[in-house]
Each structure stands twice: as structure tokens, then as C-alpha cells.
Scaffold this active site. Structure first.
Site, PDB file in Angstrom:
ATOM      1  N   ASP A  26      33.741  -4.906 -43.303  1.00  0.00           N
ATOM      2  CA  ASP A  26      34.335  -3.608 -43.711  1.00  0.00           C
ATOM      3  C   ASP A  26      35.646  -3.236 -43.015  1.00  0.00           C
ATOM      4  O   ASP A  26      35.869  -2.053 -42.698  1.00  0.00           O
ATOM      5  CB  ASP A  26      33.319  -2.473 -43.497  1.00  0.00           C
ATOM      6  CG  ASP A  26      32.033  -2.669 -44.286  1.00  0.00           C
ATOM      7  OD1 ASP A  26      31.920  -3.680 -45.006  1.00  0.00           O
ATOM      8  OD2 ASP A  26      31.133  -1.827 -44.170  1.00  0.00           O
ATOM      9  N   LYS A 131      29.478  -4.433 -51.045  1.00  0.00           N
ATOM     10  CA  LYS A 131      28.125  -3.966 -50.730  1.00  0.00           C
ATOM     11  C   LYS A 131      28.036  -2.448 -50.904  1.00  0.00           C
ATOM     12  O   LYS A 131      28.939  -1.718 -50.512  1.00  0.00           O
ATOM     13  CB  LYS A 131      27.742  -4.381 -49.309  1.00  0.00           C
ATOM     14  CG  LYS A 131      28.611  -3.809 -48.210  1.00  0.00           C
ATOM     15  CD  LYS A 131      28.265  -4.464 -46.880  1.00  0.00           C
ATOM     16  CE  LYS A 131      29.030  -3.902 -45.714  1.00  0.00           C
ATOM     17  NZ  LYS A 131      28.764  -2.517 -45.375  1.00  0.00           N
ATOM     18  N   CYS A 164      27.601  -0.436 -39.730  1.00  0.00           N
ATOM     19  CA  CYS A 164      27.494  -1.600 -40.615  1.00  0.00           C
ATOM     20  C   CYS A 164      27.347  -2.921 -39.860  1.00  0.00           C
ATOM     21  O   CYS A 164      26.692  -3.844 -40.357  1.00  0.00           O
ATOM     22  CB  CYS A 164      28.660  -1.628 -41.583  1.00  0.00           C
ATOM     23  SG  CYS A 164      28.553  -0.267 -42.771  1.00  0.00           S
TER      24      CYS A 164
HETATM   25  C1  C5J Z   1      30.614   1.159 -41.734  1.00  0.00           C
HETATM   26  C2  C5J Z   1      30.241   3.522 -41.963  1.00  0.00           C
HETATM   27  N1  C5J Z   1      31.282   0.170 -42.299  1.00  0.00           N
HETATM   28  N2  C5J Z   1      30.427   3.749 -40.660  1.00  0.00           N
HETATM   29  N3  C5J Z   1      30.396   2.278 -42.474  1.00  0.00           N
HETATM   30  O1  C5J Z   1      30.233   1.094 -40.581  1.00  0.00           O
HETATM   31  O2  C5J Z   1      29.936   4.432 -42.701  1.00  0.00           O
END
Ligand code: C5J
Length: 225
Positions: A26, A131, A164
Site C-alpha cells: 500500500d 485488495k 496493513c
Molecule cells: C493501511 C490503513 N494500508 N492504515 N491502511 O495500513 O488504513
């Protein structure tokens, strides 16, 4: 077989590079740049910048040795049918998932904010997993890809450490993958959550996996070639 050895916590590791993948979680504009999902949730997005240069160094090294590289992106279909209502309803309606922002609709696939930051942009040959959840295995074909490639070890980088990254590591652990989290290639909006997120992984003899900085990994990969 290309074996590398390096110090890690809680114990040194020996890893077959041919059975390893680098998974970058991400590293999207929505989380790292102003005007995206991360900022909409009230976070200081500049805190995630620290992970970019170490991630780039490991990405370059992984590409150099031919390690499988997989990128993930959290986000939803434009009609939000894959977004749980309770996730969408969180926060200010003006800045929640699907709302228009300076980088397009927040956390929506195909919008500029959903894409990966230019510094870590995937090569056409590198799979990108879209995802809908926090974990990269949930409702994706990641496990299928890893099994088909004979991967048993994941080097994990990305954001955020406690959300994540941790969710993906826990999912991977239950599926039998060895996880090695690259401490300086991960980041959080909350420095204390970053530290605790790493601590939870490596505690109790490495209950979810191992933790190592990018330096020792880069040195051992450089020794391979
Ligand atoms: C991730 C989030 N990628 N913090 N998402 O950690 O909402």
C-alpha cells in the site's frame, strides 16, 4: 538455490532467495500524499516518507537479483460494492471513502490517489494486488500466486506497520509463509505504533515472523551478485 544469511530479530536467518518474494504494501498516494485517505483520517502523512528511500533501495536490490516483487493497493470499486458499509461510514462524509478529493475519489480504484507513489512504481512485470481489506490475502489471489511460484518466505515492507503490514503478516503466518518484516521500510502515522507493531511480530521467539533493517538484507543480497 541462492542462499543468503543475515542477522535478524529474534534470531539470524538463512533464506533461499529463489523461494522468496518482496511484498510492498500500500505505498499509495492516498496514504503518503496530502489530500488522500490518510490525511482525511486526520493523520500527518509526512510521517510515512521515512520508509520511501529504504523501500526503494530494497526494491532495486530485489529487482537486481531477480526476486519476485509484488505490490499491493488498498481500495474499492467505483460503485463501492466491495466496501463494507461500516468502513465507508467512518469519519467526515466530505472526506470518507468514495468522496471527491484533490487526487480523485478517496480510496477508489483507478483514481490518481489510489495509485502507487512514483518512487516505487511497479514494473509491468510485477504483479499488483488490489485488495479491499487490510490484509493482502483477504479476497485476493495472492496466496495462489505465491504457491504457483514456490514462494515460502516473504520480505514485507510498506504502510502502515500496525494496520496493513501487521494484518498481512498475520494472514501469511497462518498460511505457512515465513515473514521477514523490513523495519525501516515500514512506517506508521504513529511512531509508537510502528515500534509496537514490529515488537508484536518478533516477540515470543518470532510469533508472527522476524524483523530486520534494510541494511543487513542489502549487504547480503549484494554479496550474492
Ligand atoms: C493501511 C490503513 N494500508 N492504515 N491502511 O495500513 O488504513
Amino acid at each position: 538455490m541462492h542462499s543468503i544469511k543475515f542477522p535478524a530479530e529474534p534470531a539470524p536467518l538463512s533464506v533461499d532467495v529463489d523461494k522468496s518474494a518482496l511484498i510492498i504494501i500500500d505505498m499509495q498516494r492516498d496514504f503518503l500524499e496530502p489530500g488522500g485517505f490518510g490525511e482525511a483520517l486526520g493523520n500527518d502523512v509526512s510521517r510515512l516518507q521515512a520508509a520511501v528511500a529504504p523501500c526503494r533501495a530494497v526494491l532495486d536490490a530485489a529487482r537486481h537479483v531477480g526476486m519476485l516483487v509484488i505490490h499491493t493497493r488498498e481500495g474499492h470499486r467505483p460503485d463501492l460494492t466491495d466496501a463494507p458499509p461500516h468502513k465507508v461510514e467512518r469519519g467526515d462524509p466530505a472526506t470518507r471513502i468514495g468522496a471527491p478529493g484533490p487526487m480523485g475519489r478517496i480510496l477508489v480504484r483507478g483514481e490518481p490517489g489510489h495509485d502507487i507513489i512514483p518512487e516505487l512504481y511497479p514494473l509491468p512485470s510485477e504483479p499488483v494486488i488490489d485488495k479491499p481489506g487490510k490484509g493482502a490475502f483477504y479476497q485476493t489471489d495472492l496466496e495462489l500466486m505465491l504457491k504457483n511460484r514456490g514462494i515460502d518466505t516473504l520480505f514485507v515492507a510498506g504502510v502502515t506497520t500496525e494496520v496493513c503490514v501487521n494484518t498481512t503478516v498475520r494472514e501469511a503466518n497462518d498460511r505457512g509463509f515465513r515473514c521477514i518484516v523490513l523495519s525501516d521500510c515500514c512506517a506508521s502515522y504513529f511512531p509508537e505504533f510502528h515500534q509496537m507493531g514490529l515488537a508484536m511480530i518478533k516477540a515470543q521467539g518470532g510469533i508472527f515472523g522476524s524483523v530486520v533493517g534494510s541494511g543487513p538484507l542489502l549487504s547480503s543480497l549484494a554479496g550474492m551478485s
